[in-house]
Design a protein around this motif. Structure first.
Motif: not given
Length: 60
Positions: A23-24, A39-40, A45-46, A50-57
């Motif tokens: 997530v850079d 805290s998240i 927001p970016q 990216q964390l949500k995308e990583l979680n989905d993967k």
């Protein structure tokens, strides 16, 4: 697939280094996220996206 962010899943499967690269963000910030020192909601927001995308993967 849009799911809620599951930090437990991320931290069980990935190291702070791996999260930081994915997530850079710097490794120290990733470690603070893992240890819940940050805290998240405090993240940009970016980064949250990216964390949500990583979680989905990881779920697939």
């Amino acid at each position: 697939m849009d799911t809620e962010l599951n930090l437990t899943l991320l931290t069980e499967r990935l190291t702070a280094y791996q999260i930081s690269r994915a997530v850079d963000i710097d490794e120290q910030m990733a470690q603070k996220i893992i240890e819940q020192e940050v805290s998240i909601d405090e993240l940009e927001p970016q980064i949250i996206y990216q964390l949500k995308e990583l979680n989905d993967k990881l779920l697939n």
